[in-house]
Scaffold this motif. Sequence first.
Motif, mmCIF file in Angstrom:
data_model
loop_
_atom_site.group_PDB
_atom_site.id
_atom_site.type_symbol
_atom_site.label_atom_id
_atom_site.label_comp_id
_atom_site.label_asym_id
_atom_site.label_seq_id
_atom_site.Cartn_x
_atom_site.Cartn_y
_atom_site.Cartn_z
ATOM 1 N N ASN A 84 18.996 25.090 19.574
ATOM 2 C CA ASN A 84 19.004 26.175 18.571
ATOM 3 C C ASN A 84 19.616 27.430 18.994
ATOM 4 O O ASN A 84 19.217 27.904 19.933
ATOM 5 C CB ASN A 84 17.718 26.398 17.516
ATOM 6 C CG ASN A 84 17.954 27.302 16.494
ATOM 7 O OD1 ASN A 84 18.399 28.798 16.576
ATOM 8 N ND2 ASN A 84 17.838 26.577 15.479
ATOM 9 N N SER A 85 20.713 27.980 18.341
ATOM 10 C CA SER A 85 21.201 29.283 18.895
ATOM 11 C C SER A 85 21.960 30.018 17.712
ATOM 12 O O SER A 85 22.184 29.225 16.640
ATOM 13 C CB SER A 85 22.324 28.782 19.665
ATOM 14 O OG SER A 85 23.049 29.886 20.216
ATOM 15 N N GLU A 86 21.854 31.185 17.938
ATOM 16 C CA GLU A 86 22.513 32.055 16.630
ATOM 17 C C GLU A 86 23.988 32.057 16.884
ATOM 18 O O GLU A 86 24.746 32.287 15.914
ATOM 19 C CB GLU A 86 21.987 33.462 16.967
ATOM 20 C CG GLU A 86 20.415 33.702 16.500
ATOM 21 C CD GLU A 86 20.140 35.128 16.652
ATOM 22 O OE1 GLU A 86 20.898 35.859 17.091
ATOM 23 O OE2 GLU A 86 18.841 35.328 16.189
ATOM 24 N N GLU A 129 23.206 17.407 13.467
ATOM 25 C CA GLU A 129 23.619 18.672 14.056
ATOM 26 C C GLU A 129 24.054 19.492 12.586
ATOM 27 O O GLU A 129 24.873 19.124 11.900
ATOM 28 C CB GLU A 129 24.988 18.682 14.681
ATOM 29 C CG GLU A 129 25.489 19.739 15.433
ATOM 30 C CD GLU A 129 26.704 19.681 16.416
ATOM 31 O OE1 GLU A 129 26.979 20.602 16.799
ATOM 32 O OE2 GLU A 129 26.858 18.420 16.556
ATOM 33 N N LYS A 130 23.447 20.916 12.750
ATOM 34 C CA LYS A 130 24.040 21.702 11.636
ATOM 35 C C LYS A 130 24.578 22.818 12.181
ATOM 36 O O LYS A 130 23.776 23.621 13.118
ATOM 37 C CB LYS A 130 22.589 22.016 10.937
ATOM 38 C CG LYS A 130 21.919 21.002 9.980
ATOM 39 C CD LYS A 130 20.701 21.470 9.391
ATOM 40 C CE LYS A 130 20.095 20.520 8.391
ATOM 41 N NZ LYS A 130 18.952 20.862 7.737
ATOM 42 N N ASP A 131 25.682 23.105 11.554
ATOM 43 C CA ASP A 131 26.536 24.276 12.268
ATOM 44 C C ASP A 131 26.842 25.186 11.051
ATOM 45 O O ASP A 131 27.988 24.924 10.331
ATOM 46 C CB ASP A 131 27.693 23.895 12.877
ATOM 47 C CG ASP A 131 28.685 24.974 13.704
ATOM 48 O OD1 ASP A 131 28.128 26.181 13.305
ATOM 49 O OD2 ASP A 131 29.413 24.516 14.166
ATOM 50 N N ASN A 132 26.117 26.132 10.979
ATOM 51 C CA ASN A 132 26.352 27.232 9.891
ATOM 52 C C ASN A 132 27.287 28.237 10.638
ATOM 53 O O ASN A 132 26.725 29.316 11.016
ATOM 54 C CB ASN A 132 24.966 27.834 9.373
ATOM 55 C CG ASN A 132 24.008 26.965 8.719
ATOM 56 O OD1 ASN A 132 24.610 25.784 8.156
ATOM 57 N ND2 ASN A 132 22.805 26.919 9.087
ATOM 58 N N GLY A 133 28.620 28.218 10.421
ATOM 59 C CA GLY A 133 29.318 28.734 11.156
ATOM 60 C C GLY A 133 30.295 29.577 10.439
ATOM 61 O O GLY A 133 30.386 29.555 9.068
ATOM 62 N N VAL A 181 28.930 22.937 8.717
ATOM 63 C CA VAL A 181 29.186 21.395 8.673
ATOM 64 C C VAL A 181 27.879 20.980 9.151
ATOM 65 O O VAL A 181 27.141 21.405 10.095
ATOM 66 C CB VAL A 181 30.064 21.255 9.921
ATOM 67 C CG1 VAL A 181 30.295 19.801 10.210
ATOM 68 C CG2 VAL A 181 31.564 22.140 9.587
ATOM 69 N N ASP A 182 27.399 19.925 8.446
ATOM 70 C CA ASP A 182 26.266 19.095 8.505
ATOM 71 C C ASP A 182 26.519 17.717 9.188
ATOM 72 O O ASP A 182 27.023 17.072 8.252
ATOM 73 C CB ASP A 182 25.268 19.221 7.418
ATOM 74 C CG ASP A 182 23.904 18.708 7.749
ATOM 75 O OD1 ASP A 182 23.665 17.953 8.621
ATOM 76 O OD2 ASP A 182 22.925 18.789 6.650
#
Length: 741
Positions: A201-203, A239-243, A265-266
């Motif tokens: 998990n990363s910001e 993988e969840k990428d809230n970018g 992108v999920d």
Amino acid sequence: MKKYLFVMCLALCANSYADSLGGVQLETSHITDSTRSGGSVFNVVESKNTTIITQEKIQEKKYENVEAILREAPGVIVQNTAFGPRIDMRGSGEKSLSRVKVMVDGISINPTEESMASLPINSIPVESIKKIEIIPGGGATLYGSGTVGGVINISTNSNATKNNFFMDLNYGSFDDRDLGFAGGYNVTKDLYVNYGFNYSNSEGYREDEEKENKIFLGGFDYKISDKHKIRYQGRRGNEKDNGTNEVSKKILAVNRRVPGLNLDVDTKSESNVFDYEYRATDKLLFGASFFNQKQERDISTESIDDIIIELSARKYSDVRAYYNFYDVKSLMSAKFKEEKNGVKLKTKYEYDKGELILGYDYTKANVKRDSHVTSEVLKTYYNEYGMYVTLSPGDRKAVTNKVKIDLNKESHGVYAFNKYNLTSKLDLTTGVRGEYTEYTGSRINGPNEMPLINPKIQTIETDRKMENYAGELGLLYKYRDTGNFYTRYERGFITPFPSQLTDKIHDKKLASDKNVGFFVPPNVNVASIYVDNHLKAETTNTIELGFRDYIYDSYASLTFFATDTDNEIVLIQSGVTNPAIKRWQYKNIGKTRRLGLEAEAEQYLGKFTFNESLTLIDAKTLKGNEKAQIKKGDKVPLVPKVKLTLGTKYSITDNLSLNGSYTYISSKEGREMSEEDKSFSYKIDGYGVLDMGVTYKLDEYSSVRAGIKNLASTKYNLRETSIEAVPAPERNYYIGLNVKF
């Protein structure tokens, strides 16, 4: 060329930096198939140099995923896309997904879609990796389409023969947290089970971004009898990428951490592989692999664009009416799903002077995509005189674009590969393959709506068949126990992805819903249609010459290669990020040529270990295509001429060591389409990144490590168009704990 030779000499002699993959092994290629137990019985020995990144070297440095490992690997370029990474080798450039094959335990994980797909390499826990084999160039006989750039095989601990356990706990900049473990246990002398898990998990480097990734894997290896073995391996990822998406380069020059518009992108991935092995005699072996792979992706993103509608009062009138809608915000939601099912059958026969392998491959892939783009309701615009005008209530509409894709690609391949020992020092390898590919499916575009324009629906069917052939011939001369020379020729091929068989071009046959006479078809900058492009498969011819040896406490390898590609598939697309208005064209151009050199070396000097690698690529067009707007001498897009890695490891004591790495990638050229569908090129700058780290061994089972990535805070971009970019992180830090039994 002189400056490249100077850089090569400098790299091979350097004693100041090194790739932290220190201890990279240089060997003749051994491509591993998945049917095995305690080591592959289907190893294929080819006349090639390969690089092996061992488990021990992976654990020396904090790698959060496979992508990070490959970024520092010799000869490998990792491309960043909005939907994940892609791997480039030997100048594959923008077509890397179709020219480089990535495998996990012998099974390809390459997608069958290009626009919204990526390689799921980050769904493999780093803790479960036994080794990574990097084999530049070739492999069409054994693996069919998509290997001219090279093959990367990731071997996991799924077939270990002893009990083991590995765990990593890491923390880094941007609140980057990572926990992973993997292991295996011999339940009985015939049954081995394995498992693995990773959570990260990363910001994120930019503001308002967050990533989360969860991976599970497990399986077993069971020896039924001396003649029969079975194996199962399963993997699940979420993988969840809230970018955010690209930002103008002018804005990044002021603040590199500023976020773009929303891009979420999920991704969910799944893989199941079942292997069976039957040893009929000591010299005759049969194997079968059955696999199923799934990837589902939900995408939500935003964009801001200008929409321009041009109308003419009569067919031959020069008078035009313009409706200019500026800074229109749009939302896109899309669902992507790909499923692959396949069978691999293989038999291997060992005879007095060699071995023969016969095989059959079958793969069926289905790609589904359902996307919907909706803008805000258009109410006001600027006309051709610059006046601010309000649409009548009946004309106010949102711009909507709907696309539904259901495409299939089915392939059958048969091949034979033979290795013959001409003498005790000279081996001859030969191979031949035939492959039949069939494409079916449809793409539905619409209903698409916008003000002043009649709604439109378009359906385009796909029904194509292709036959392709591959072959190879190689010689390997072992002039002593540690050294050999080899030469090799291969004819290969690359079949298109199903979605590449259609272009998205400007729609110039719209109809207006305004009844004011004989209208010229309206011109709308965001209107597009799909057309069949009659794309052909690529054919490649590769010649390479190389050697490897152990000389004066130093490993060294050197390879020269030349690859000619006929009917190379190129992509020309607009530079915007909104999928609703992005246009593209796939074209076969006449001929391209890639000339290259690959050099690697490693030295052990007391407490120091040094290693260096250098890759030089010259990729140009020999015969252009006027319709594709590509001329003789044009560069192949997204291919850097130079990749250089330098590294060192210094063992201060038996328990304490320092390491450093430097990776340099030179500039490259991008290519896009303008608003008028004209092709143009732009430059993407090169960059170099320096990393430093320290490792302390607490005892024989555990160690701690810490380090700095991008020590010099080099400013470079992960991906970019001519006007926008996504920045890479500047200086950042990490600390970690490693445990193994």
